[in-house]
Structures are given as C-alpha cells and as structure tokens.
Scaffold this motif. Structure first.
Motif, PDB file in Angstrom:
ATOM      1  N   VAL A  70       0.712  -1.128  -0.132  1.00  0.00           N
ATOM      2  CA  VAL A  70       0.198   0.256   0.127  1.00  0.00           C
ATOM      3  C   VAL A  70       0.874   1.226  -0.159  1.00  0.00           C
ATOM      4  N   CYS A  71       0.581   2.085  -0.841  1.00  0.00           N
ATOM      5  CA  CYS A  71       1.472   3.468  -0.863  1.00  0.00           C
ATOM      6  C   CYS A  71       0.982   4.069   0.580  1.00  0.00           C
ATOM      7  N   LEU A  72       2.365   4.797   0.883  1.00  0.00           N
ATOM      8  CA  LEU A  72       2.363   5.241   2.069  1.00  0.00           C
ATOM      9  C   LEU A  72       1.683   6.798   2.045  1.00  0.00           C
TER      10      LEU A  72
ATOM     11  N   ILE B 162     -18.853   1.960  -3.967  1.00  0.00           N
ATOM     12  CA  ILE B 162     -18.940   2.584  -5.420  1.00  0.00           C
ATOM     13  C   ILE B 162     -18.518   1.428  -6.492  1.00  0.00           C
ATOM     14  N   TYR B 163     -17.681   0.518  -5.997  1.00  0.00           N
ATOM     15  CA  TYR B 163     -17.160  -0.765  -6.789  1.00  0.00           C
ATOM     16  C   TYR B 163     -18.240  -1.893  -6.935  1.00  0.00           C
ATOM     17  N   VAL B 164     -19.023  -1.794  -6.299  1.00  0.00           N
ATOM     18  CA  VAL B 164     -19.946  -2.997  -5.992  1.00  0.00           C
ATOM     19  C   VAL B 164     -20.836  -2.978  -7.387  1.00  0.00           C
ATOM     20  N   CYS B 165     -20.900  -1.974  -8.274  1.00  0.00           N
ATOM     21  CA  CYS B 165     -21.932  -2.263  -9.246  1.00  0.00           C
ATOM     22  C   CYS B 165     -21.403  -3.100 -10.247  1.00  0.00           C
ATOM     23  N   ASP B 166     -20.449  -3.457 -10.411  1.00  0.00           N
ATOM     24  CA  ASP B 166     -19.605  -4.468 -11.337  1.00  0.00           C
ATOM     25  C   ASP B 166     -18.212  -4.874 -10.816  1.00  0.00           C
ATOM     26  N   PHE B 167     -18.073  -6.115 -10.830  1.00  0.00           N
ATOM     27  CA  PHE B 167     -16.818  -6.647 -10.447  1.00  0.00           C
ATOM     28  C   PHE B 167     -15.714  -6.698 -11.287  1.00  0.00           C
ATOM     29  N   VAL B 168     -15.969  -6.271 -12.528  1.00  0.00           N
ATOM     30  CA  VAL B 168     -15.064  -6.237 -13.662  1.00  0.00           C
ATOM     31  C   VAL B 168     -14.650  -4.766 -13.503  1.00  0.00           C
ATOM     32  N   LEU B 169     -15.888  -3.801 -13.206  1.00  0.00           N
ATOM     33  CA  LEU B 169     -15.356  -2.427 -13.001  1.00  0.00           C
ATOM     34  C   LEU B 169     -14.753  -2.143 -11.873  1.00  0.00           C
ATOM     35  N   GLN B 170     -14.849  -2.898 -10.784  1.00  0.00           N
ATOM     36  CA  GLN B 170     -14.121  -2.745  -9.396  1.00  0.00           C
ATOM     37  C   GLN B 170     -12.865  -2.944  -9.669  1.00  0.00           C
ATOM     38  N   GLU B 171     -12.549  -4.302 -10.427  1.00  0.00           N
ATOM     39  CA  GLU B 171     -11.176  -4.632 -10.604  1.00  0.00           C
ATOM     40  C   GLU B 171     -10.206  -3.853 -11.255  1.00  0.00           C
ATOM     41  N   CYS B 172     -10.764  -2.942 -12.217  1.00  0.00           N
ATOM     42  CA  CYS B 172     -10.305  -2.252 -13.430  1.00  0.00           C
ATOM     43  C   CYS B 172      -9.962  -0.707 -12.762  1.00  0.00           C
ATOM     44  N   LEU B 173     -10.810  -0.418 -11.718  1.00  0.00           N
ATOM     45  CA  LEU B 173     -10.651   0.766 -11.007  1.00  0.00           C
ATOM     46  C   LEU B 173      -9.951   1.084  -9.749  1.00  0.00           C
ATOM     47  N   ARG B 174      -9.771  -0.377  -9.331  1.00  0.00           N
ATOM     48  CA  ARG B 174      -9.238  -0.258  -7.822  1.00  0.00           C
ATOM     49  C   ARG B 174      -7.665  -0.248  -8.184  1.00  0.00           C
ATOM     50  N   LEU B 175      -7.162   0.814  -7.273  1.00  0.00           N
ATOM     51  CA  LEU B 175      -5.670   1.288  -7.295  1.00  0.00           C
ATOM     52  C   LEU B 175      -5.571   1.899  -5.886  1.00  0.00           C
ATOM     53  N   PRO B 176      -4.161   1.363  -5.593  1.00  0.00           N
ATOM     54  CA  PRO B 176      -4.088   2.013  -4.130  1.00  0.00           C
ATOM     55  C   PRO B 176      -4.014   3.191  -3.906  1.00  0.00           C
TER      56      PRO B 176
ATOM     57  N   PHE C 286     -20.979   9.470 -13.388  1.00  0.00           N
ATOM     58  CA  PHE C 286     -19.885   9.996 -13.415  1.00  0.00           C
ATOM     59  C   PHE C 286     -19.217  10.011 -11.972  1.00  0.00           C
ATOM     60  N   ILE C 287     -17.804   9.481 -11.808  1.00  0.00           N
ATOM     61  CA  ILE C 287     -16.878   9.691 -10.515  1.00  0.00           C
ATOM     62  C   ILE C 287     -15.679  10.090 -10.943  1.00  0.00           C
ATOM     63  N   LEU C 288     -15.661  11.130 -10.312  1.00  0.00           N
ATOM     64  CA  LEU C 288     -14.204  11.945 -10.271  1.00  0.00           C
ATOM     65  C   LEU C 288     -13.235  11.262  -9.214  1.00  0.00           C
ATOM     66  N   PHE C 289     -12.262  10.948  -9.795  1.00  0.00           N
ATOM     67  CA  PHE C 289     -11.246  10.380  -8.902  1.00  0.00           C
ATOM     68  C   PHE C 289     -10.018  11.270  -8.944  1.00  0.00           C
ATOM     69  N   ASN C 290      -9.100  11.303  -7.717  1.00  0.00           N
ATOM     70  CA  ASN C 290      -7.941  12.159  -7.918  1.00  0.00           C
ATOM     71  C   ASN C 290      -7.107  12.151  -9.109  1.00  0.00           C
ATOM     72  N   ASP C 291      -7.346  11.201  -9.930  1.00  0.00           N
ATOM     73  CA  ASP C 291      -6.512  10.874 -11.086  1.00  0.00           C
ATOM     74  C   ASP C 291      -7.119  10.672 -12.442  1.00  0.00           C
ATOM     75  N   ALA C 292      -8.488  10.605 -12.298  1.00  0.00           N
ATOM     76  CA  ALA C 292      -9.383  10.350 -13.526  1.00  0.00           C
ATOM     77  C   ALA C 292     -10.735  10.642 -13.484  1.00  0.00           C
ATOM     78  N   LEU C 293     -11.350  11.042 -14.575  1.00  0.00           N
ATOM     79  CA  LEU C 293     -12.952  10.962 -14.664  1.00  0.00           C
ATOM     80  C   LEU C 293     -13.471   9.786 -15.019  1.00  0.00           C
ATOM     81  N   VAL C 294     -14.186   9.162 -14.571  1.00  0.00           N
ATOM     82  CA  VAL C 294     -14.882   7.795 -15.013  1.00  0.00           C
ATOM     83  C   VAL C 294     -16.213   7.880 -15.572  1.00  0.00           C
ATOM     84  N   HIS C 295     -16.590   7.437 -16.402  1.00  0.00           N
ATOM     85  CA  HIS C 295     -18.191   7.592 -17.051  1.00  0.00           C
ATOM     86  C   HIS C 295     -18.465   6.376 -17.261  1.00  0.00           C
TER      87      HIS C 295
END
Length: 1410
Positions: A314-316, A730-744, A770-779
């Motif tokens: 996990v990133c410090l 947020i990730y519970v909508c789809d397992f594939v989406l969750q795995e693709c967007l999950r980053l530490p 629309f989800i705004l992360f600290n590094d990407a905008l996801v539609h």
C-alpha cells in the motif's frame, strides 16, 4: 606455451554466465554500444583503472587489457592477455588502481604489479610482473603472516582487508591513514585508527579512502549508564525502535584533522523548546483515528501475510492523506502532520550530526520517560538468539573516510584533508551496505536502495545539484527505480537498479558527448550558477542508458554487477539458463521493494508516533505495552527483510561462485518463520485491544472536552473507518469495473449517483454515472465504462445564453462532450472540483484556479484512426497534441518532434518499421499537417538515402538519392529534380557500379531528352534519349581524341551514316554498325589530309628572347679564368640563374622549390637547422661542379686566380684578396645567387634555434635603452674623451645634454641596422665593416690624428652602438654569418670585426645590473 594458451582462451565456445561488456563512458548517447569481451571462461570479476583493466575468469585466471604502461604495451579490450606469472595461483579477487594492479589468491596472498613510483606495489623497484606482497603482523610474538580477504587500489596507495577485519595500507599520501611522516611506505602497515573496529569493505579513490565499518551495538556506547537505564524502566522494545537516536552517540569523537580528543564533553545540554500542549483526549483521537485504517494498511494485503512478497504494498501517501484529513476535525490540535514530524526529526538529527566531535544525547523525552512505559519483564522476547543471526548481513554500519578533501570527497562538510580515518556522522544509521570511490567523488548505497553522493560535481557525477557537495546528499532518482549496485569512475557514476521488469536497468550520470535534453536545461542553468566551473554537457539526474533497453534485454542478459574506472564502464551479465537467473533476480527485486516499503512505514508512521511525549499517559500501561511490542515486532521483521534483501544482492554479485543452498532463507528458515509468527501475533493483540478501547476513549473525550469535542472526535474516527467502505460501495456495481478501477493511490473526489450530472441530449431511460477520482474522470453506463485521465482533460463552462442549461464542456484528446448539471450550484461544484483536481495532479497548488491550457502529459490513444494504440508523451494545447513530443505505436513506429493542432507539423524524426526487410525506415526533416513536407532526409530500409525536398509525403523538388554503397551491386547517386516522387527535369545520375555518369533530362523516372554520358573508359556520348535509350544523331569522343558523328540506336550502338575523325586528322566517312567497345564494321571512304611540319617554339616575350640570345654564347669557354675575365663569368651566371628558360635558371628554381617544400610549414622545426645548413653547403659544392663544366678554366674551390694585383673594391663582393692573391670559392661565387631565394626558410630555422637566447637578449635591450645617452655611456664604462658633445639635426648643431637620448653615434647605429636587410654573409660583413668605419669617423674629430684603436677602447663604444641599433634576431644573424662565412676571411680584418659583434651580443645577454 603462451600462443597455445591464447588459442585455447579464444575458443569459439561462448559461456552463458559471466558475460563482460565494456564501453567508453559518453552519457546516454544512442550510438553507444558496449563491446563484448569474448572469453571461453565466464568472467567472475572486472576492475577498471585509469586506462587499463583486469579480468578474473573462472578457474582463477587473470587477464589484462588497456594501456599497460609498465610494459609499453597496448592491449585492446576485445582481446585481453593473460597474466602468465599468476598461472597456477588460484586468484579470487583483482583490483586495478590508477596505474597499478593487484590480485588476491585463494590462500590470502597479495600480488602487485605496475607503476611503483609511490611504493603502491609494496616493492622498492619497478614491478612489470606480479610480485608477492607479504603482510606481516609484527605486534604478535612470533610475527605471523596475515591472511587478506579484500583488496583496493588508488593512484598512489593500496589497501588490504584481513580475515580479522583489520585494515592494512601501503604507498604514499595521507590517504593511507597511517601515523607516519615517511613516504613511501613500502611494507604494509596496519591502520591503527580502525583497530578494534569490524571493517566490512574498503574503497580507494584517487587520493582518498573509504571504509564501511560495522557500528558498535547500542549497549557499547553507554555501558556506564546501564544501571541508570534499568532504573528508568525502559523496555527492549523502546531500545530497538530508538536506534535512530542512538546512531548519533559515539564513544569518542575526533577533530576535523582526525586527531582523537582525549576528553569528550560528557553530560547533556538542556534545550529550551516551546512545545504546544496536548490534552489526553486529543492523543486518543489521534491514535484511534488511525487505528482501524493504519494497521490494516501495514499488515493486510489481498493475499495475506504469506503473500506479501508478491502483492503490491500500500502506498504510504494514503497514510499521510488520511492523517492530514484528520487535522481539521481535531479541535485545538496544533501539532504537525506525521510527515512534518518526520522531517523535523530528520533535520534535527542531521543538524546535531553535522558537527564533528559534538556528542548527541537524544531528546528531552528520552531523558524523562513516562512511568507507564512497559518493562522488559512483561514484554515479548527481545529477538532471536545471537547465533541465529550468523550469516546475515549487518545493516548497522558507518562510513569512515580519510585522505585529501579538496573536493569535499570525504563528506565531513569541509575541504580539509584527514590524516586518519574519521566517521561520516550524517550517514550513521542509514544502513549503508556498499561504498564506492571515484577519482574525486564518493558514493554510498543503502539497504533502502538509496544512493548518497558527495565530492566533486564538475560533470554532474553526483546525480544531484544540491549544495553543499561536501556532505552526503541523496541522488535524484525517478520513481520506481531501486538501486542495488553502483560504481564510480573519473567523472561519472554508473548505477544498477530494478526497473519496471525483472531485468535490471543501467543508470548513468556524469560527463557525456551529447547535450543535455531540453527538459533538464533549467536544472543545468541553475546548477551552473552555483558552480561556474562545471562542464556544459552532463546529466544532472541519473539517466537510463538507452542500450540497456535495446541491447541488454536481447543480448546482454541479466546484469549482475557494474564497474567503472577512468572514462570506462563495464557490466557483468548472465543469460537466463533454465529460468534460474530470472528467478533469483525477481526474488531479490521483490524483497528489496518490500524492505523499501517497510522502511518508509517506520520513518513516516512509527517514529512520529513513538516520539509523541503524551503517548504513554494517554494509552495507559496495557496499551503502551502492546503498542511498543507491535513496533518492536515490526522493526525486527523489517530488519530481517532488509538483511535478506541485502544477502540476495550480495548473492547476485557472485551468482557464479555461490550455491543457492547458502541463501539465508534456506539456512535460517526457523528464524524467518519465528519472526513472522511473532509479528502476526502482536498485530492480532493490538487489533483486539483497539476495538475494546474505542468506547472508553469516546467517554473520556466527553469528560475532558465536552460533548462538542467528543462529537468531533467521533466523526473524525468514523470518517477514517468509513473511507474504505465508501470506495467498496462505489465498486460494487460491477466486479469487472471494480477490478479495473481499484488502485492503491486512487481516491474519490465526487460522484453523480443522484443524477446530478448527465450528458447533453442523453436518452430518457439511459443510466449515466460520473465518478471523479484524484487521477481520472470515469463515465459508466450499465456494464461499460470509460476512463478519462485528468492529465489530458480540459473543462470549460458553457455560457447559458437563456437556454437554462447548466453545462460544462469537457475536452479530451479523442472526444469532446457536454455535461449538464441539475442546478447552478451543482455546476459550480463540479467545475471547481474538476479544476482543482486537474491542477493538483499537474503539480499545482490545487486551489481551484483554472489549469493551464498548455501542459505536458502522457496519453495512449484508443479510437483515433491515425494514432490508434499509440502512446504520446509531450505538450498539449486544449485537448490537442501541440508542441514538442514523442508518439510511439505498438508496431514499432516512432515520431519525435513538433506537433500542431493534433498533427505532425515542423521538424521531427520518424522511424517506420519495414516488416518485409525486417529493418526500419527513418526520416529527419520538416512536416506539415501530418505529412512529410519541406526539406528532409529519408533513409530507406533497402539502404537508399534521399536528402532533399518533399511535398505532401512525396519527393518533390531538388534532391539527392543515394542507392547502396560502393561495395554493393547497385550503387548509384542521383542529383536533380523530382516531381510527385519521380525523376523529372534535369538531373545527374552516377551509376558507380557500371562506371557511367548521365547528365541530362528525365521524365517519369526515365532518361528522356538531350543528355551527355561519360563512362569509366573516358568515352564521351552526347545525344538525345528516349525511354532510357540513346537514339538518333549523336556524338562520340574517346580518350585519344577520336571523334564520331553519326546515328545511334539502343544505348550507344552505332548504326547508320557517320564520320569518324582520327586524332591525326585522318577521317572515315560511310556506313557504320556495331559497338564502340567491341569493334565497328565500316563501308566508306578513308581521307588523309596533307600535314606540314611546324616547329613549336615556347611563347616568350621580347625581353626574354633577347636574354636567351645573349646567353647562347658562353664567354671565355675553355679559357683559363683570370682576374680580368672573372667578372664576365660572374655576370653570365647571374643572368642565367635569373632566367627560368635557361638550364641553370631551371636548376636554381628546382632547388629552391624543393628546399622550401622541405623547411616551410610543418618542416619549420629548429631541430632541422643543422640539416638545412648542410643542404645549402651541399648545393654550393654540387652547383660549383656544374659551373666548372661550363667554365673549365675556373680553379678548384678555394684556389687562387693566377693574375696580377686586383682592386679590392671591384672584387670584394664575390671574391676575397689576400695581399696580391685573389681567392675564388663556391660560397663567394654562388651564395649571392642561391641564398636570397633560400633565406626566408633558413633564417626562420635560425630564429627558432636562438629563440630562448633572443628573449633574454631583447629583454635587456629594452631595459638598457631606457637610459639617456650619457648614463648609458657611463654604465658601459666608455671613456669620456669619446663622448660626443654636439649632435646635428637637419644641418644644425645642438649640444648634447644629460637627458639626450639616441643622439650619439647616429651614423654608425643606422649603418649597423642595415645588417637585417642583407642576405649573404659577405654583405652582412661589409655592413659591420662600414659601421666600424662610421664610428671611427665620428670619434676622430675628438682625438689626435695619429690615434689608433685598441680593443679596450673600441669594445665598450661598439657595445653602445649595438645597444642603440636594437637589432631583432641578432643571435640568428650572428649564427648565420658564422656558419656561411668563407673560411678564407675568418682570421682577417673582417673576422676580427665579426668577433667583436659576437662578443657584444654575449655581453648584452649577461648584463644583470642597470
């Protein structure tokens, strides 16, 4: 024997292990290509010196290459030579110094050879071959021979490490670290200043030394305070976790010159610091707020504890972000964040450690511990038994340095020299595992894969631009790079690091041939301001070597170690045999990665928590005990991981000589398992306790600060506990989406789950999120989603214009769309969030201001037709590729250059792969709107090269096309006009293979129109071409001037009427058929014109014709030469030599030309003077022989003319009279003819020969001529009776006063100055004689008429004349006269005058007083 061994070594078999590659350090040039050293045996070790190197091959054989100055031998690196003297001695290690070598045998014996001027080879004489150096310990009785295990060499010294971990030195200089003033030290002596210390490794720079020493354990520092510590109740957990503070404590300190201080200040310095007071409730909230999240981040992963090696840590930054979010919720809390606490502690520690000789005693908290700190009785075990740690690398180390420090290479904060080893305090506790020394800089590698450097940074070899360079500073490395080996050269540094794959990568910093890249110019300029003496071309930051990507992974294999020396670099690599090498590299890389992460957790989280002074009163005894037990277990686990990672690194350095069963993980299996179990148990205990104490802490908060403070603390705690759960929702909508967007490192900023933001013109029943992360905008829409990186996203509000839509315009590289917000407030919220997040990820302050329209970012295209799947890195403008950047396609295409409005525009380089030929096409030049347009250079995969103009991707305009090389079958060059990629217009085509050159018109790649063809047989064709063939009337001319006018068909085949004209004028008119080279068939008429004989006479002018007519008659031929006809002979020779059409004139011109070609330009060297003079004298001898052939009556050289008395005035110029006899010599007759033409190169050689004496002479001439006439006459001791009293100016007499200058003997001075305008010695002697006569005429009026000169009176007076004449190159004039003067007059009156002039010149050189 030697040849046989060399043949065996160069056998064609190539090993898969121990592959050596060597190259000259030149920075990150793409033309850099390492040279492979081919040996039949694997190379175990390589060591590089200034200009040479040593190789240790399997079996203990040693090879040398480079400039072996001690043997006057130069050996190429591709063919090293074996050291025959070491055959039969199993060598286990080699070391190369500046200009000497060393080898270490398996029995611990040392062998040295090479340069020994400073005693660095341990001998008393020259050492061209390896000689043993015996290390004897004379302190024991009887003396014993010391076994050596390591060896290092500098320029003038050598160091050896014994099996007892003691250091021995010999050679010269303060870098020896010995207490002696006598150099050189011929026999190895022990470095007493390190006696009692456990030395691990040594390194030698040019004139400084480094030693890696095991640090004394904490109990050895303060043994006298042991009872006091026991009374204070400190637990073993506390002592282990406080190693950072104990690292600054020493049992003795030293002054900057390395002299041990007998008295060390003991006691503690009270520091009055203003601290903010904390309430117990605030500390509870602080600790419990991180309890549920922090410990999960520390010990939990997807694969559990056992899978921590393979899972990503996990990133410090997450810990720091969570802790910073906590600060606003804590009312009244004014402490710094964990990061700031860590930085302040580190700054304080470094500030205390920066002063040599100043003891450090720790913090006030350590002097006054709390009573609730756990005791050793109830704690966990302190660690494994002592024997369990045997065989593991020791991480608690120190670096000691000594020697010269003029460049700061010792690392003590100054530039002083150290006569004895001194510990570098700032690196204590950094867990250094290796040191390296360049010529004038030093490097240290830590177990955390960090590099510290200090010393000379003239070429950027330190890898940073921090100041000062006299103390260790951390090198700047790119993210994700972990260095595990390093080496230092003369002006560069080579690093070996873990990259983005299993195979290691090479990093380089230092001097290079190419200019630094554009993006680093600002850093270079700033650094150059601080260091004006830096070189212009160097790398500031360690840069990845390109060939390690292109060559290493395909040919070089897995690099196991690096080496540098002088201006060279070398690496040892292994091929992946049966997957073993890659497995070991991957295991070591993951272990190093894990230890770096554990070290960051210790520094960023555990250390700040432990330093909170109110921690023990708040937690209570039970919680404190669990907390410190947890910290202790984690520290032990982290240390074990670090030791294992270091052991794997050492294993890779010697992977050929080590057995895999010796790995610590296999030899200490039980110790590893026990440590992991203990750490896991402590974590479980702490987790259970934290859950039980949650309610109690909340109640305590209410009682202390009231309901509002407790509510704030509870909300803070809930925010930490709910953050991971919110992300999971947020990730519970789809397992594939969750795995693709999950980053530490990814965090949610805001989202539109309540349909607060929808696309414009979206369907009524569509579902958009629309989800705004600290590094990407996801539609996301149903089961599909699209990710828009924020680095390449532009947002702009859309003006409403009365439509009632609250819209935002989103611009991305491949699409643009409009989002509509439900309310104006929602629109402003999203606009502010987007701008703030984009600005923050671009490195701005994230204050909500609009990000810049122009930026630099990376992006991978997915839908664009031209750039599909291509990755772009470079400049952007409002969603378009704009500016300079690099575009890479998966198929190998690459473009690097300028873009404009999303297309290639401007200058750029392009690489296009050719799959058919398995090569690449390259283009360098101008582009416009995505097409090649303008001037450029295109290199085709077939070998053709076009350099010229392009238009819309086609060759159009003037250009040159080169096909192949001279060694190929289709070599040709075309220069001319192109239209739409075809040759059209005038062009010149040179077919090198056929030996033909075509100059004429072209049409659609074919020769068409009027043209001229020249073949290699000098045959000239001129005519008209149609469809690449010459037909119709034409002209043919051969090399012998034969000319043919007639009809041609099918490429110069003659067929039809024609006229053939011979060189002599004969002609042949008729029908011709056939080829010129194979023969012609002729039916016609042969015509032979009449010829008249015409004598060719050279074109001469009228005056030349008259001169030749006069010279046709030789006067006095076969008559004896007398004084009467001697002048006629001399005049004839003068005219003949001046006329180039006369044989004598041609001979003189030829001799002069040859002489000037020999002694002008490069031949103008003073060492050729004697040869040049002898050549002139030889000319005179041989030329006089030719003259006597024309005039047989002339006597022999130096003989007398049989005649009566002759007037001296008539014959003095070219012959000399002695009484009634006239002497004729070659010098008197021929020097006036030859010497004026040979004078310039000859006198130049004389001037170069007398240059040093001339400098002294001229300096005294200038100094003495500053005096007035009377002062100078008095200084030269000229009698006053010779002093002139009057001088004549324009016919008017004026009295000479004391201040008059250049007024005496003016006529004699001016006459002597004419010596530089004469060429022959006779003419120069006449000038000297005339000067004496003028001097006598000026002195006679002052004396009696019967006055006669004596040398005592004449010499000082003539010395005055010489001084006032100021003749340049007088020494050269005297030497020329002396060498060329006729020997017949050396002892006469002229010889005496010349001797007087020479004496004056010598006297002037010796004048010292004024």
């Amino acid at each position: 024997m030697y040849k046989k061994n060399r043949q065996n070594e160069q056998a064609p078999t190539s090993p898969d292990r121990g592959l050596l590659h060597v190259w000259h350090s030149a920075g990150h040039s793409r033309q850099l290509c390492p040279d492979r050293v081919l040996l039949s045996r694997p190379v175990l070790q390589v060591s590089l010196g200034e200009h040479h190197g040593l190789l240790l091959a399997q079996g203990g054989q040693v090879y040398s290459f480079g400039e072996l100055l001690w043997r006057d031998l130069s050996v190429p690196v591709s063919a090293p030579v074996p050291e025959v003297s070491l055959l039969g001695k199993t060598v286990v290690r080699v070391a190369a110094g500046g200009f000497h070598c060393g080898a270490l045998s398996e029995q611990g014996s040392v062998y040295m050879w090479g340069e020994n001027t400073a005693g660095q080879c341990g001998q008393t004489e020259k050492v061209p071959e390896p000689c043993p150096v015996i290390v004897v310990d004379g302190e024991v009785v009887p003396p014993v021979v010391v076994r050596i295990v390591d060896l290092a060499c500098g320029r003038e010294h050598s160091l050896a490490l014994s099996a007892q971990n003691e250091l021995w030195a010999w050679g010269s200089g303060c870098q020896l670290g010995l207490v002696t003033n006598t150099f050189p030290v011929g026999k190895p002596q022990k470095v007493e200043h390190l006696a009692g210390r456990h030395v691990i490794q040594v390194a030698c720079g040019a004139y400084h030394s480094l030693a890696l020493v095991r640090r004394l354990p904490p109990q050895d520092y303060n043994t006298q305070h042991a009872p006091k510590k026991k009374e204070r109740g400190q637990s073993p957990h506390y002592s282990v976790t406080e190693r950072e503070e104990l690292s600054a404590v020493e049992d003795s300190h030293y002054c900057p010159l390395g002299v041990e201080l007998t008295e060390v200040m003991k006691g503690e310095v009270n520091k009055n610091t203003n601290r903010n007071k904390y309430t117990p409730c605030q500390d509870v909230c602080y600790l419990q707020g991180i309890s549920s999240l922090t410990f999960d981040l520390l010990f939990h992963s997807n694969s559990g504890l056992s899978g921590s090696h393979s899972s990503s840590p996990v990133c410090l930054n997450e810990v720091r972000l969570c802790l910073e979010k906590e600060k606003p919720s804590l009312q009244g809390l004014k402490s710094s964040s964990l990061t700031n606490i860590h930085q302040k502690g580190k700054t304080a520690t470094s500030r205390r450690s920066s002063l040599p000789g100043t003891p450090t005693h720790g913090s006030p908290r350590r002097r006054h511990p709390c009573a609730c700190r756990p005791s050793s009785a109830g704690g966990a075990p302190a660690g494994a038994p002592e024997e369990a740690e045997d065989g593991l690398p020791f991480l608690e180390t120190e670096i000691w340095s000594w020697g010269r420090g003029s460049e700061g290479q010792l690392g003590h904060g100054d530039q002083l020299a150290r006569l004895q080893p001194l510990c570098i305090k700032s690196l204590t506790g950094e867990e250094v595992i290796k040191v390296a020394a360049g010529s004038h800089h030093s490097l240290a590698l830590t177990a955390q894969c960090q590099v510290y450097s200090w010393g000379s940074n003239m070429c950027g070899q330190l890898g940073h631009v921090n100041s000062p360079v006299t103390v260790p500073q951390q090198a700047k490395l790119s993210d994700g790079l972990r260095v595990w080996d390093l080496s230092a050269g003369q002006s560069h540094t080579l690093l070996l690091a873990d990259g983005d794959c299993v195979q290691p990568v090479l990093l380089y910093c230092g001097q290079q041939k190419e200019p630094v890249q554009t993006e680093r110019l600002n850093q270079s300029e700033s650094s150059s301001k601080r260091s004006p003496n830096r070189v212009e071309r160097y790398t500031v930051m360690p840069t990845l070597l390109p060939f390690c990507i292109e060559v290493c992974r395909s040919k070089m294999g897995y690099v196991s170690s690096v080496c540098s020396g002088g201006q060279s670099c070398a690496v040892l690599a292994d091929h992946n045999v049966m997957g073993f090498i890659s497995a070991i590299h991957e295991l070591a890389s993951r272990e190093r990665h894990l230890y770096c992460w554990c070290s960051s957790v210790r520094k960023i989280l555990l250390t700040p928590l432990r330093k909170r002074e109110s921690l023990c009163p708040v937690l209570g005894e039970q919680c404190s005990h669990l907390f410190f037990s947890l910290c202790e277990s984690f520290v032990q686990l982290s240390t074990l991981i670090g030791q294992h990672a270091t052991a794997l690194t050492y294993f890779l350095h010697n992977v050929q000589g080590c057995d895999v069963t010796t790995l610590p993980l296999l030899t200490h299996t039980e110790y590893f398992i026990d440590t992991y179990k203990r750490c896991l148990q402590e974590h479980l205990n702490c987790t259970l306790l934290c859950k039980a104490e949650t309610h109690h802490c909340a109640v305590q908060s209410v009682e202390s600060n009231g309901f509002q403070s407790a509510a704030s603390s509870t909300s803070c705690l809930m925010s930490y506990q709910s953050t991971p759960g919110f992300i999971k929702e947020i990730y519970v909508c789809d397992f594939v989406l969750q795995e693709c967007l999950r980053l530490p490192r990814r965090r949610v900023v805001c989202e539109s789950s309540n349909r607060s933001l929808t696309p414009q013109n979206a369907g009524r029943f569509s579902n958009h999120w629309f989800i705004l992360f600290n590094d990407a905008l996801v539609h996301t829409q149903f089961s599909t989603h699209h990710v828009y990186p924020l680095t390449c996203l532009w947002v702009k509000p859309v003006t409403e214009n009365g439509s009632g839509l609250h819209a935002l315009k989103i611009t991305c590289p491949e699409e643009s769309f409009t989002l509509v917000a439900s309310t104006p407030q929602e629109k402003n919220k999203w606009l502010r969030s987007l701008n703030q997040t984009v600005d923050q990820i671009l490195g701005g302050g994230g204050q909500g201001s609009s990000p810049a329209m122009t930026r630099t970012a990376s992006y991978t295209f997915t839908a664009d037709e031209r750039f599909k799947d291509a990755q772009y890195t470079g400049s952007w403008l409002a969603g378009r590729v704009h500016g300079r950047g690099t575009m890479k396609w998966p198929d190998g295409r690459l473009y690097k250059g300028n873009f404009k409005n999303g297309l290639e525009d401007g200058y750029g380089d392009c690489v296009i792969p050719n799959k058919l030929l398995n090569k690449t096409d390259t283009y360098q030049g101008q582009w416009r709107e995505g097409k090649i347009h303008g001037f450029g250079k295109y290199k085709y995969a077939s070998g053709e090269v076009y350099e010229g103009c392009f238009c819309d991707g086609q060759r159009h305009g003037y250009g040159m096309l080169s096909s192949g090389k001279l060694a190929r079958n289709s070599s040709s060059v075309f220069i001319g006009q192109w239209v739409h990629d075809k040759k059209t217009g005038y062009g010149v085509y040179d077919d090198i293979t056929r030996g033909e050159k075509y100059m004429g018109m072209w049409l659609d790649d074919q020769r068409h129109g009027s043209a001229v063809v020249i073949t290699q047989h000098s045959v000239y064709f001129e005519g008209t071409f149609r469809e690449n063939k010459m037909s119709g009337p034409g002209l043919l001319m051969s090399d012998d001037d034969t000319v043919f006018h007639g009809e041609f068909t099918d490429d110069w085949t003659i067929s039809g009427k024609g006229i053939l004209t011979m060189p002599n004028g004969d002609s042949l008119d008729g029908q011709f058929s056939g080829e010129w080279s194979s023969g012609l068939k002729v039916v016609g008429t042969y015509t032979k014109p009449e010829h008249k004989f015409i004598r060719k006479v050279p074109d001469l002018s009228r005056s030349q014709t008259k001169v030749l007519e006069c010279l046709e008659f030789i006067p006095q031929y076969e008559e004896p030469a007398t004084a009467a006809n001697y002048d006629n002979i001399r005049r004839y020779l003068t005219k003949a030599c001046e006329t180039p059409h006369h044989p004598l004139g041609w001979l003189v011109e030829t001799l002069v030309t040859a002489y000037r070609m020999t002694y002008v330009g490069v031949g103008s060297n003073r060492r050729l003077l004697r040869q040049a003079v002898q050549e002139v004298l030889a000319y005179l001898t041989h030329f006089y022989g030719v003259i006597r052939f024309l005039f047989p009556g002339l006597p022999d050289d130096g003989s007398v003319l049989p005649d009566a008395l002759t007037s001296p005035s008539k014959s003095r110029r070219n012959s000399y009279t002695t009484g009634c006899v006239m002497v004729v010599s070659s010098s008197s007759l021929l020097l006036p003819l030859l010497l004026p033409r040979l004078y310039p190169p000859l006198f130049t050689l004389y001037s170069l020969q007398e240059e040093q004496e001339e400098t002294e002479y001229w300096e005294r001439i200038l100094r003495l001529n500053k005096q007035p006439d009377q002062s100078l006459l008095s200084f030269l001791e000229v009698q006053e009776k010779f002093w002139p009293l009057w001088m004549s100016i324009l016919g008017e007499k004026k009295q000479i006063v004391s201040s008059s200058k250049d007024a005496c003997f003016v006529s004699a001075v001016e006459t002597l100055q004419q010596i530089s305008t004469r060429f022959t010695p006779s003419d120069k002697l006449m000038v000297i004689q005339k000067s004496f006569e003028e001097l006598t005429l000026e002195v006679k009026p002052l004396l009696h008429g019967d006055f006669l000169w004596c040398m005592d009176d004449l010499f000082p007076l003539f010395l005055y004349v010489v001084l006032r004449a100021r003749i340049r190159n007088l020494g050269a004039e005297i030497s020329l006269i002396e060498d060329m003067m006729d020997p017949n007059i050396q002892h006469g009156e002229l010889g005496l005058m010349f001797t007087t002039l020479k004496a004056c010149y010598i006297q002037i050189q010796r004048e010292t007083n004024t």
